[in-house]
Scaffold this motif. Structure first.
Motif, PDB file in Angstrom:
ATOM      1  N   CYS A 132       0.850  -1.198   0.000  1.00  0.00           N
ATOM      2  CA  CYS A 132       0.000   0.000   0.000  1.00  0.00           C
ATOM      3  C   CYS A 132       0.879   1.239   0.000  1.00  0.00           C
ATOM      4  CB  CYS A 132      -0.902  -0.007   1.235  1.00  0.00           C
ATOM      5  SG  CYS A 132      -1.840   1.520   1.502  1.00  0.00           S
ATOM      6  N   SER A 133       0.553   2.181  -0.851  1.00  0.00           N
ATOM      7  CA  SER A 133       1.257   3.459  -0.902  1.00  0.00           C
ATOM      8  C   SER A 133       0.501   4.462  -0.039  1.00  0.00           C
ATOM      9  CB  SER A 133       1.328   3.942  -2.352  1.00  0.00           C
ATOM     10  OG  SER A 133       2.116   5.102  -2.466  1.00  0.00           O
ATOM     11  N   GLY A 134       1.090   4.822   1.095  1.00  0.00           N
ATOM     12  CA  GLY A 134       0.433   5.727   2.030  1.00  0.00           C
ATOM     13  C   GLY A 134       0.685   7.175   1.645  1.00  0.00           C
ATOM     14  N   LEU A 135      -0.288   7.815   1.035  1.00  0.00           N
ATOM     15  CA  LEU A 135      -0.136   9.190   0.566  1.00  0.00           C
ATOM     16  C   LEU A 135      -0.079  10.151   1.753  1.00  0.00           C
ATOM     17  CD1 LEU A 135      -0.046  11.145  -1.846  1.00  0.00           C
ATOM     18  CD2 LEU A 135      -2.550  11.147  -1.821  1.00  0.00           C
ATOM     19  N   THR A 136       0.878  11.079   1.716  1.00  0.00           N
ATOM     20  CA  THR A 136       1.094  11.953   2.866  1.00  0.00           C
ATOM     21  C   THR A 136       1.763  13.245   2.426  1.00  0.00           C
ATOM     22  OG1 THR A 136       2.024  11.999   5.120  1.00  0.00           O
ATOM     23  CG2 THR A 136       3.378  10.992   3.400  1.00  0.00           C
ATOM     24  N   TRP A 137       1.813  14.216   3.336  1.00  0.00           N
ATOM     25  CA  TRP A 137       2.514  15.480   3.109  1.00  0.00           C
ATOM     26  C   TRP A 137       2.070  16.137   1.798  1.00  0.00           C
ATOM     27  CZ3 TRP A 137       6.706  17.883   5.948  1.00  0.00           C
ATOM     28  CH2 TRP A 137       6.968  17.267   7.186  1.00  0.00           C
ATOM     29  N   VAL A 138       0.765  16.143   1.551  1.00  0.00           N
ATOM     30  CA  VAL A 138       0.227  16.729   0.329  1.00  0.00           C
ATOM     31  C   VAL A 138      -0.074  18.204   0.581  1.00  0.00           C
ATOM     32  CG1 VAL A 138      -1.581  16.618  -1.417  1.00  0.00           C
ATOM     33  CG2 VAL A 138      -0.818  14.517  -0.274  1.00  0.00           C
ATOM     34  N   GLY A 139       0.570  19.083  -0.169  1.00  0.00           N
ATOM     35  CA  GLY A 139       0.341  20.506   0.038  1.00  0.00           C
ATOM     36  C   GLY A 139       0.657  21.323  -1.201  1.00  0.00           C
ATOM     37  N   VAL A 140      -0.149  22.367  -1.415  1.00  0.00           N
ATOM     38  CA  VAL A 140       0.070  23.313  -2.514  1.00  0.00           C
ATOM     39  C   VAL A 140       0.261  24.693  -1.900  1.00  0.00           C
ATOM     40  CG1 VAL A 140      -0.906  24.361  -4.595  1.00  0.00           C
ATOM     41  CG2 VAL A 140      -1.377  21.946  -4.067  1.00  0.00           C
ATOM     42  N   ARG A 141       1.254  25.407  -2.344  1.00  0.00           N
ATOM     43  CA  ARG A 141       1.455  26.766  -1.850  1.00  0.00           C
ATOM     44  C   ARG A 141       0.180  27.587  -2.053  1.00  0.00           C
ATOM     45  NH1 ARG A 141       6.649  29.493  -1.478  1.00  0.00           N
ATOM     46  NH2 ARG A 141       5.387  31.310  -2.067  1.00  0.00           N
ATOM     47  N   PRO A 142      -0.211  28.410  -1.083  1.00  0.00           N
ATOM     48  CA  PRO A 142      -1.443  29.199  -1.236  1.00  0.00           C
ATOM     49  C   PRO A 142      -1.455  30.088  -2.472  1.00  0.00           C
ATOM     50  CG  PRO A 142      -0.735  29.209   1.051  1.00  0.00           C
ATOM     51  CD  PRO A 142       0.357  28.536   0.280  1.00  0.00           C
ATOM     52  N   ASP A 143      -0.292  30.551  -2.916  1.00  0.00           N
ATOM     53  CA  ASP A 143      -0.253  31.404  -4.104  1.00  0.00           C
ATOM     54  C   ASP A 143      -0.164  30.611  -5.406  1.00  0.00           C
ATOM     55  OD1 ASP A 143       2.305  30.490  -3.688  1.00  0.00           O
ATOM     56  OD2 ASP A 143       3.275  32.456  -3.731  1.00  0.00           O
ATOM     57  N   GLN A 144      -0.277  29.265  -5.302  1.00  0.00           N
ATOM     58  CA  GLN A 144      -0.219  28.425  -6.501  1.00  0.00           C
ATOM     59  C   GLN A 144      -1.496  27.587  -6.667  1.00  0.00           C
ATOM     60  OE1 GLN A 144       2.166  28.288  -8.794  1.00  0.00           O
ATOM     61  NE2 GLN A 144       3.716  29.593  -7.837  1.00  0.00           N
ATOM     62  N   ARG A 145      -2.526  27.877  -5.897  1.00  0.00           N
ATOM     63  CA  ARG A 145      -3.759  27.100  -5.961  1.00  0.00           C
ATOM     64  C   ARG A 145      -4.539  27.376  -7.243  1.00  0.00           C
ATOM     65  NH1 ARG A 145      -7.150  29.036  -2.395  1.00  0.00           N
ATOM     66  NH2 ARG A 145      -8.396  27.146  -2.071  1.00  0.00           N
ATOM     67  N   ARG A 146      -5.509  26.471  -7.493  1.00  0.00           N
ATOM     68  CA  ARG A 146      -6.437  26.587  -8.623  1.00  0.00           C
ATOM     69  C   ARG A 146      -5.736  26.524  -9.982  1.00  0.00           C
ATOM     70  NH1 ARG A 146      -9.257  25.370  -4.840  1.00  0.00           N
ATOM     71  NH2 ARG A 146     -10.761  26.752  -3.819  1.00  0.00           N
ATOM     72  N   ARG A 147      -4.668  25.722 -10.050  1.00  0.00           N
ATOM     73  CA  ARG A 147      -3.952  25.551 -11.322  1.00  0.00           C
ATOM     74  C   ARG A 147      -3.877  24.075 -11.733  1.00  0.00           C
ATOM     75  NH1 ARG A 147       0.863  30.141 -10.955  1.00  0.00           N
ATOM     76  NH2 ARG A 147      -0.324  31.592  -9.647  1.00  0.00           N
ATOM     77  N   GLY A 148      -4.596  23.221 -11.022  1.00  0.00           N
ATOM     78  CA  GLY A 148      -4.585  21.799 -11.341  1.00  0.00           C
ATOM     79  C   GLY A 148      -3.385  21.055 -10.793  1.00  0.00           C
ATOM     80  N   LEU A 149      -2.642  21.667  -9.853  1.00  0.00           N
ATOM     81  CA  LEU A 149      -1.429  21.013  -9.347  1.00  0.00           C
ATOM     82  C   LEU A 149      -1.764  19.787  -8.507  1.00  0.00           C
ATOM     83  CD1 LEU A 149       0.833  24.058  -8.377  1.00  0.00           C
ATOM     84  CD2 LEU A 149       0.357  23.053 -10.626  1.00  0.00           C
ATOM     85  N   LEU A 150      -2.824  19.872  -7.696  1.00  0.00           N
ATOM     86  CA  LEU A 150      -3.193  18.716  -6.872  1.00  0.00           C
ATOM     87  C   LEU A 150      -3.595  17.538  -7.753  1.00  0.00           C
ATOM     88  CD1 LEU A 150      -3.767  17.304  -4.225  1.00  0.00           C
ATOM     89  CD2 LEU A 150      -6.043  18.368  -4.214  1.00  0.00           C
ATOM     90  N   ARG A 151      -4.439  17.772  -8.735  1.00  0.00           N
ATOM     91  CA  ARG A 151      -4.847  16.682  -9.617  1.00  0.00           C
ATOM     92  C   ARG A 151      -3.631  16.056 -10.299  1.00  0.00           C
ATOM     93  NH1 ARG A 151      -9.139  14.404 -11.755  1.00  0.00           N
ATOM     94  NH2 ARG A 151     -10.513  15.791 -10.568  1.00  0.00           N
ATOM     95  N   SER A 152      -2.698  16.881 -10.730  1.00  0.00           N
ATOM     96  CA  SER A 152      -1.492  16.348 -11.358  1.00  0.00           C
ATOM     97  C   SER A 152      -0.696  15.494 -10.368  1.00  0.00           C
ATOM     98  CB  SER A 152      -0.622  17.488 -11.887  1.00  0.00           C
ATOM     99  OG  SER A 152       0.595  16.987 -12.383  1.00  0.00           O
ATOM    100  N   MET A 153      -0.599  15.964  -9.110  1.00  0.00           N
ATOM    101  CA  MET A 153       0.159  15.193  -8.117  1.00  0.00           C
ATOM    102  C   MET A 153      -0.521  13.862  -7.812  1.00  0.00           C
ATOM    103  SD  MET A 153       1.907  17.766  -5.365  1.00  0.00           S
ATOM    104  CE  MET A 153       0.371  18.319  -4.601  1.00  0.00           C
ATOM    105  N   ILE A 154      -1.849  13.843  -7.716  1.00  0.00           N
ATOM    106  CA  ILE A 154      -2.542  12.587  -7.455  1.00  0.00           C
ATOM    107  C   ILE A 154      -2.313  11.618  -8.614  1.00  0.00           C
ATOM    108  CG2 ILE A 154      -4.790  11.497  -7.145  1.00  0.00           C
ATOM    109  CD1 ILE A 154      -3.886  13.017  -4.695  1.00  0.00           C
TER     110      ILE A 154
END
Length: 414
Positions: free
Chosen positions: A80-102
Motif C-alpha cells: 500500500c502506498s500511504g499518501l502523505t505530506w500533500v500541500g500546494v502553496r497558497p499562491d499556486q492554488r487553482r492551477r490543477g497542481l493537486l490533480r497532477s500530483m494525485i
C-alpha cells in the motif's frame, strides 16, 4: 499521464531540497516546524518518495510524499502506498497542481507494484474526487477518573511499571503495536526507522503544557502484555485538583492486560479526566465500561482507501463468505479499473477476479469499492444512500463477503 500548466514540471525531490519540500507543506498547512523538533525527530518521508511540482521560477509549488506500507486487510496484507505530506502553496492554488500530483502518485504506486493507496484526509471533501473512499472510523473518548470496568479474570495478578518514555522503549512499543493489531484491517505497522522514532519522540514543543511523556507497562513476570504512553497536565478548580491525562497510544495483547492497563490509567491521583487516542469503534475498552453513558465520544473518519489495481487488490484479501458476483466499476482516473469484473470467492475465502461481458449484479464507483475494501462498510448501507446499485440479494451477498470480524482502523495519523 499527469498534465501541468506551461512552465511547471514534476520532479523527484533530492535530499538537499528537503527543507524546501517541508517549507511548502508548512505554507499549505499554516504550520512551522520548530528546529528543535527537526533536530530530535528524523524527517519521515523516504527520500525516493518525495515528489513535487516545480514552478516556472524553479521553486517548489506543490509537494507530496508516500510511505511503503504493508497494509493489513482481511486475511492478509497488501502493498500500500500511504499518501502523505500533500500541500500546494497558497499562491499556486487553482492551477490543477493537486490533480497532477494525485495522477503522479497513482502512476508511481502502480510502477512499484502497490495495488492500493491509503491516506488520512485533512479535508474530507477533497479526496473522494480522486477515488478515495472512507473505509473506516475511529473513536476518541474522554472518560472521568474512576470510570468502572467490568471484571476480567487474571487482571489483578498482573503488575504495572511506570517510567519516563525514552528511545529505549521504541522496539517494545513497535512490537506491541504490531501484535495488538494482528488481524485488524488498516492497522499500519511503521515501516521505517523515522516513523518508529515518532512512537517515543517527545519534543518539548509538542507538550502544550503537559509533562514529559511517561510509559506504563503491564507485565506477567518479565513478559510485557500491554503498554501506554501518556502525560498529565496540571489543573486546579474550586473543588481541588483537575489534572488531565492524555494517552498518546495504548496497546494490549489480551483481555486481562487491557483491563489492568486502563484500570491504572483511569485512577491516577489528582486527575479528573482521561483522553484516549484513536480507538477502533469496537475497541475492548468500550465493552468493558460498566456505565458508558457519561463518556464523551468523538467519532470521525479514519483511513481512506483508493483501489489502484482492481484485480490485484481484490485478490490480495480474503472474504468472509463464498461469492459469485459481477461488479460494474467506474473509475475516471484509472481507466484500467473500469468495466465489469467477475469476483468469484471459494470456500477458502480466496477470490479470482476476471474481466467479463456478463450482466452486472452491482454497480459502483471505485470510491465506494475503496470504502468497502477493508470490511468496515456495508454495500447494502451504501445502496440505501444511492451510492451503490444492485438487487437486494446481490448487495447482501457482497456485504456478507466483504465484511471484517474486526472493525478496521489505523491507530496513528500518517
Amino acid at each position: 499521464m499527469s498534465t501541468l500548466p506551461h512552465g511547471y514540471r514534476t520532479v523527484v525531490v533530492p535530499p538537499e531540497r528537503r527543507d524546501e519540500f517541508r517549507a511548502v507543506d508548512d505554507l499549505a498547512f499554516a504550520g512551522w516546524v520548530d528546529p528543535e523538533i527537526a533536530e530530535i525527530l528524523p524527517f519521515p518521508v523516504p527520500e525516493d518518495r518525495m515528489v513535487a511540482v516545480e514552478g516556472p521560477d524553479g521553486g517548489l509549488a506543490a509537494v507530496h510524499g508516500s510511505y511503503p506500507f504493508e497494509m493489513p486487510v482481511p486475511g492478509g496484507t497488501v502493498a500500500c502506498s500511504g499518501l502523505t505530506w500533500v500541500g500546494v502553496r497558497p499562491d499556486q492554488r487553482r492551477r490543477g497542481l493537486l490533480r497532477s500530483m494525485i495522477t503522479t502518485h497513482v502512476e508511481r504506486s502502480l510502477e512499484r507494484g502497490e495495488p492500493v493507496s491509503a491516506l488520512f484526509a485533512a479535508e474530507a471533501a477533497i479526496y473522494g474526487r480522486f477515488g478515495y473512499g472512507s473505509a473506516s472510523d475511529s473513536v476518541n473518548l474522554t472518560l472521568p477518573r474512576g470510570a468502572a470496568l467490568r471484571p476480567v479474570a487474571g487482571a489483578d495478578a498482573l503488575d504495572v511499571r511506570l517510567e519516563r518514555l525514552g528511545k529505549e522503549h521504541e522496539d517494545l512499543a513497535e512490537e506491541l503495536h504490531r501484535r495488538a493489531g494482528a488481524g485488524r484491517p488498516g492497522w499500519m505497522p511503521r515501516p521505517t526507522a523515522a516513523l518508529r522514532a515518532r512512537l517515543v519522540g517527545d519534543p518539548p514543543a509538542w507538550r502544550q503544557g503537559f509533562e514529559p511523556m511517561l510509559i506504563v507497562t503491564v507485565r506477567d513476570g518479565d513478559d510485557v502484555r500491554a503498554a501506554a504512553a501518556f502525560s498529565r497536565k496540571e489543573g486546579w478548580g474550586e473543588g481541588g485538583p483537575e489534572y488531565k491525562v492524555k494517552v498518546r497510544w495504548a496497546f494490549a495483547l489480551d483481555p486481562a492486560a487491557t483491563h489492568r492497563l486502563w484500570s491504572f490509567l483511569l485512577d491516577l491521583d489528582l486527575t479528573s479526566t482521561v483522553e484516549t487516542p484513536m480507538l477502533p469503534v469496537d475497541d475492548a475498552l468500550l465493552h468493558l465500561l460498566v456505565d458508558p453513558r457519561p463518556i464523551q465520544r468523538r467519532t470521525g473518519d479514519n483511513v481512506w482507501v483508493r483501489v489502484l489495481d482492481l484485480p490485484a487488490a481484490l485478490q490480495g484479501r480474503r472474504y468472509a463468505a463464498p461469492l459469485d458476483v459481477v461488479l460494474d466499476v467506474s473509475d475516471a482516473l484509472v481507466p484500467a479499473n473500469a468495466g465489469r469484473w467477475r469476483v468469484a470467492v471459494g470456500a477458502d475465502g480466496a477470490a479470482t477476479v476476471t474481466r467479463t461481458e456478463a450482466d452486472a449484479d452491482v454497480r459502483l464507483d471505485v470510491r465506494e469499492l475503496g470504502a468497502l475494501y477493508l470490511g468496515g462498510r456495508s454495500a447494502t448501507a451504501l445502496a440505501s444512500a444511492g451510492l451503490v446499485t444492485g438487487a437486494p440479494d446481490a448487495l447482501a451477498r457482497v456485504t456478507a463477503a466483504f465484511t471484517s470480524p474486526l472493525a478496521p482502523v489505523c491507530p496513528w495519523v500518517f
